[in-house]
Design a protein around this motif. Structure first.
Motif, PDB file in Angstrom:
ATOM      1  N   MET A   1     -28.856   2.706  18.456  1.00 14.27           N
ATOM      2  CA  MET A   1     -27.467   2.568  18.897  1.00 14.27           C
ATOM      3  C   MET A   1     -26.596   2.139  17.725  1.00 14.27           C
ATOM      4  SD  MET A   1     -25.880  -0.003  21.790  1.00 14.27           S
ATOM      5  CE  MET A   1     -25.830  -1.403  20.691  1.00 14.27           C
ATOM      6  N   ASN A   2     -25.463   2.854  17.527  1.00 16.11           N
ATOM      7  CA  ASN A   2     -24.524   2.469  16.490  1.00 16.11           C
ATOM      8  C   ASN A   2     -23.855   1.150  16.857  1.00 16.11           C
ATOM      9  OD1 ASN A   2     -25.023   4.826  15.005  1.00 16.11           O
ATOM     10  ND2 ASN A   2     -23.501   5.989  16.188  1.00 16.11           N
ATOM     11  N   TRP A   3     -23.526   0.388  15.821  1.00 18.16           N
ATOM     12  CA  TRP A   3     -22.922  -0.918  16.064  1.00 18.16           C
ATOM     13  C   TRP A   3     -21.519  -0.751  16.635  1.00 18.16           C
ATOM     14  CZ3 TRP A   3     -24.710  -5.682  16.366  1.00 18.16           C
ATOM     15  CH2 TRP A   3     -23.794  -6.741  16.399  1.00 18.16           C
ATOM     16  N   ASP A   4     -21.283  -1.384  17.767  1.00 19.01           N
ATOM     17  CA  ASP A   4     -19.986  -1.322  18.437  1.00 19.01           C
ATOM     18  C   ASP A   4     -19.156  -2.526  17.991  1.00 19.01           C
ATOM     19  OD1 ASP A   4     -17.829  -1.330  20.140  1.00 19.01           O
ATOM     20  OD2 ASP A   4     -18.993  -0.894  21.945  1.00 19.01           O
ATOM     21  N   PRO A   5     -17.963  -2.304  17.430  1.00 18.68           N
ATOM     22  CA  PRO A   5     -17.121  -3.429  16.997  1.00 18.68           C
ATOM     23  C   PRO A   5     -16.833  -4.425  18.117  1.00 18.68           C
ATOM     24  CG  PRO A   5     -16.236  -1.350  16.193  1.00 18.68           C
ATOM     25  CD  PRO A   5     -17.337  -1.005  17.143  1.00 18.68           C
ATOM     26  N   THR A   6     -16.898  -3.943  19.363  1.00 13.20           N
ATOM     27  CA  THR A   6     -16.664  -4.841  20.497  1.00 13.20           C
ATOM     28  C   THR A   6     -17.691  -5.968  20.529  1.00 13.20           C
ATOM     29  OG1 THR A   6     -15.842  -2.941  21.746  1.00 13.20           O
ATOM     30  CG2 THR A   6     -16.318  -4.924  23.001  1.00 13.20           C
ATOM     31  N   LEU A   7     -18.885  -5.692  20.012  1.00 14.87           N
ATOM     32  CA  LEU A   7     -19.928  -6.719  20.002  1.00 14.87           C
ATOM     33  C   LEU A   7     -19.490  -7.951  19.213  1.00 14.87           C
ATOM     34  CD1 LEU A   7     -23.126  -4.532  19.535  1.00 14.87           C
ATOM     35  CD2 LEU A   7     -22.623  -6.003  21.494  1.00 14.87           C
ATOM     36  N   ASN A   8     -18.777  -7.724  18.120  1.00 13.02           N
ATOM     37  CA  ASN A   8     -18.290  -8.861  17.331  1.00 13.02           C
ATOM     38  C   ASN A   8     -17.378  -9.746  18.172  1.00 13.02           C
ATOM     39  OD1 ASN A   8     -19.641  -8.011  15.012  1.00 13.02           O
ATOM     40  ND2 ASN A   8     -17.928  -6.749  14.330  1.00 13.02           N
ATOM     41  N   GLN A   9     -16.515  -9.121  18.950  1.00  7.96           N
ATOM     42  CA  GLN A   9     -15.603  -9.882  19.812  1.00  7.96           C
ATOM     43  C   GLN A   9     -16.381 -10.656  20.879  1.00  7.96           C
ATOM     44  OE1 GLN A   9     -12.174  -7.497  21.232  1.00  7.96           O
ATOM     45  NE2 GLN A   9     -12.876  -5.884  19.843  1.00  7.96           N
ATOM     46  N   ILE A  10     -17.394 -10.002  21.441  1.00  5.96           N
ATOM     47  CA  ILE A  10     -18.192 -10.649  22.494  1.00  5.96           C
ATOM     48  C   ILE A  10     -18.934 -11.862  21.937  1.00  5.96           C
ATOM     49  CG2 ILE A  10     -20.158 -10.353  24.047  1.00  5.96           C
ATOM     50  CD1 ILE A  10     -19.267  -7.383  24.315  1.00  5.96           C
ATOM     51  N   TYR A  11     -19.560 -11.682  20.777  1.00  5.56           N
ATOM     52  CA  TYR A  11     -20.281 -12.803  20.165  1.00  5.56           C
ATOM     53  C   TYR A  11     -19.322 -13.952  19.838  1.00  5.56           C
ATOM     54  CZ  TYR A  11     -24.614 -10.123  19.636  1.00  5.56           C
ATOM     55  OH  TYR A  11     -25.767  -9.413  19.872  1.00  5.56           O
ATOM     56  N   GLU A  12     -18.151 -13.604  19.369  1.00  8.26           N
ATOM     57  CA  GLU A  12     -17.151 -14.623  19.037  1.00  8.26           C
ATOM     58  C   GLU A  12     -16.751 -15.409  20.288  1.00  8.26           C
ATOM     59  OE1 GLU A  12     -14.450 -16.616  16.385  1.00  8.26           O
ATOM     60  OE2 GLU A  12     -16.097 -15.220  15.981  1.00  8.26           O
ATOM     61  N   LEU A  13     -16.531 -14.702  21.375  1.00 13.70           N
ATOM     62  CA  LEU A  13     -16.154 -15.361  22.630  1.00 13.70           C
ATOM     63  C   LEU A  13     -17.285 -16.252  23.148  1.00 13.70           C
ATOM     64  CD1 LEU A  13     -14.382 -12.333  24.363  1.00 13.70           C
ATOM     65  CD2 LEU A  13     -13.274 -14.452  23.606  1.00 13.70           C
ATOM     66  N   LEU A  14     -18.508 -15.769  23.066  1.00 11.98           N
ATOM     67  CA  LEU A  14     -19.649 -16.575  23.520  1.00 11.98           C
ATOM     68  C   LEU A  14     -19.812 -17.825  22.664  1.00 11.98           C
ATOM     69  CD1 LEU A  14     -22.304 -13.783  24.256  1.00 11.98           C
ATOM     70  CD2 LEU A  14     -21.047 -15.147  25.936  1.00 11.98           C
ATOM     71  N   ASP A  15     -19.604 -17.671  21.357  1.00 13.03           N
ATOM     72  CA  ASP A  15     -19.731 -18.817  20.452  1.00 13.03           C
ATOM     73  C   ASP A  15     -18.708 -19.904  20.763  1.00 13.03           C
ATOM     74  OD1 ASP A  15     -21.861 -17.743  19.107  1.00 13.03           O
ATOM     75  OD2 ASP A  15     -20.666 -16.924  17.458  1.00 13.03           O
ATOM     76  N   HIS A  16     -17.559 -19.494  21.320  1.00 13.13           N
ATOM     77  CA  HIS A  16     -16.492 -20.451  21.625  1.00 13.13           C
ATOM     78  C   HIS A  16     -16.399 -20.750  23.124  1.00 13.13           C
ATOM     79  CE1 HIS A  16     -15.334 -19.140  17.549  1.00 13.13           C
ATOM     80  NE2 HIS A  16     -14.761 -20.324  17.455  1.00 13.13           N
ATOM     81  N   ASN A  17     -17.476 -20.446  23.842  1.00 10.95           N
ATOM     82  CA  ASN A  17     -17.584 -20.778  25.275  1.00 10.95           C
ATOM     83  C   ASN A  17     -16.498 -20.127  26.136  1.00 10.95           C
ATOM     84  OD1 ASN A  17     -19.695 -22.479  24.478  1.00 10.95           O
ATOM     85  ND2 ASN A  17     -18.321 -24.227  24.249  1.00 10.95           N
ATOM     86  N   ARG A  18     -16.012 -18.989  25.713  1.00  5.68           N
ATOM     87  CA  ARG A  18     -14.991 -18.279  26.493  1.00  5.68           C
ATOM     88  C   ARG A  18     -15.697 -17.178  27.294  1.00  5.68           C
ATOM     89  NH1 ARG A  18     -10.307 -16.916  22.262  1.00  5.68           N
ATOM     90  NH2 ARG A  18      -9.218 -16.310  24.195  1.00  5.68           N
TER      91      ARG A  18
END
Length: 264
Positions: A1-18
């Motif tokens: 699977m090609n890397w989806d830029p959305t994943l960066n946003q998801i990881y960022e949100l999870l890291d900040h408890n959002r």
């Protein structure tokens, strides 16, 4: 699977408890790819951690992926599911997850093996964790920690079952390792050898083999020299003498006094 830029946003949100926003982004992706295991595993994490989440749904997603037709081999997905199951305190499911992946390969994957071992530790499944450690040690003998994991698992099993045999087996295995390192000193550093000696002495004493422990402490471990620091050697020797009883108690007391005086 090609890397989806959305994943960066998801990881960022999870890291900040959002978690609410993370779930929304994940669901947008799942609307396009409903069976995507990576996004499903991320959704399980977000649902398990969110105060307004749905633990039952998180558990259901984990069950679905654990029981997938083909065991999951993607390390990221495994880690996500492990995090979700940890938050759900479903350690037994984590064992099943990692066990399927670990057993799927002819040659053990060390990363998956370590995940499995740690999940077994949490569940106090001593026999299984010993088997996993032994398989890893056989496949990767250069990683000395796997041998110690196997030995510690033996001792843990011994302590839980009051089985003297297990600690004896562990001690013999460690003794064999010591002999191997003496014959080939390039395999191990002096510091590592000293750690093995300490652990071996502890095992011998736990099995009440005080004479064996005394001999191990007194041993001139050439070509390493005396691998234990002088204070460590003397304190271990004093403890061995004291526990062995008889005339050795006087020697132990004298050595303890010497150690105390040196500490002043």
């Amino acid at each position: 699977m090609n890397w989806d830029p959305t994943l960066n946003q998801i990881y960022e949100l999870l890291d900040h408890n959002r978690y609410t926003k993370a779930i929304k982004l994940i669901e947008n992706q799942l609307a396009k790819q409903p069976e995507n295991q990576l996004y499903l595993s991320l959704k399980a994490v977000a649902l398990a951690r969110s105060s307004s989440g749905n633990p039952a749904e998180a558990s259901s997603i984990c069950d679905k992926l654990i029981n997938a037709k083909t065991p999951i081999m993607n390390e990221n997905i495994l880690r996500h599911l492990g995090l979700a199951l940890k938050d759900l305190t479903q350690w037994d499911k984590a064992v099943t997850l990692y066990e399927r992946s670990f057993n799927h390969l002819n040659v053990p994957d060390p990363r998956i093996g370590e995940m499995l071992f740690l999940s077994l530790v949490r569940c106090e499944q001593f026999n299984k964790q010993q088997i996993v450690a032994q398989k890893l040690n056989k496949a990767y003998p250069q990683e000395r920690k796997y041998l110690f994991w196997a030995i510690v698992s033996m001792v843990s099993g011994y302590r839980s079952q009051n089985n003297d045999l297990m600690v004896t087996v562990a001690s013999k295995q460690l003794s064999k390792t010591l002999d191997s390192y003496r014959q080939n000193p390039a395999k191990v550093t002096t510091e590592e050898f000293g750690e093995i000696v300490r652990y071996h002495v502890t095992l011998l004493m736990s099995n009440k083999d005080y004479n064996g422990a005394i001999q191990q402490v007194l041993l001139e471990d050439e070509p390493f020299g005396k691998t234990l620091e002088p204070f460590d050697r003397k304190s271990l020797l004093a403890e061995c003498w004291h526990k062995s009883g008889g005339e050795n108690v006087s020697l132990s007391n004298a050595l303890y006094i010497q150690l105390l005086e040196n500490e002043k």
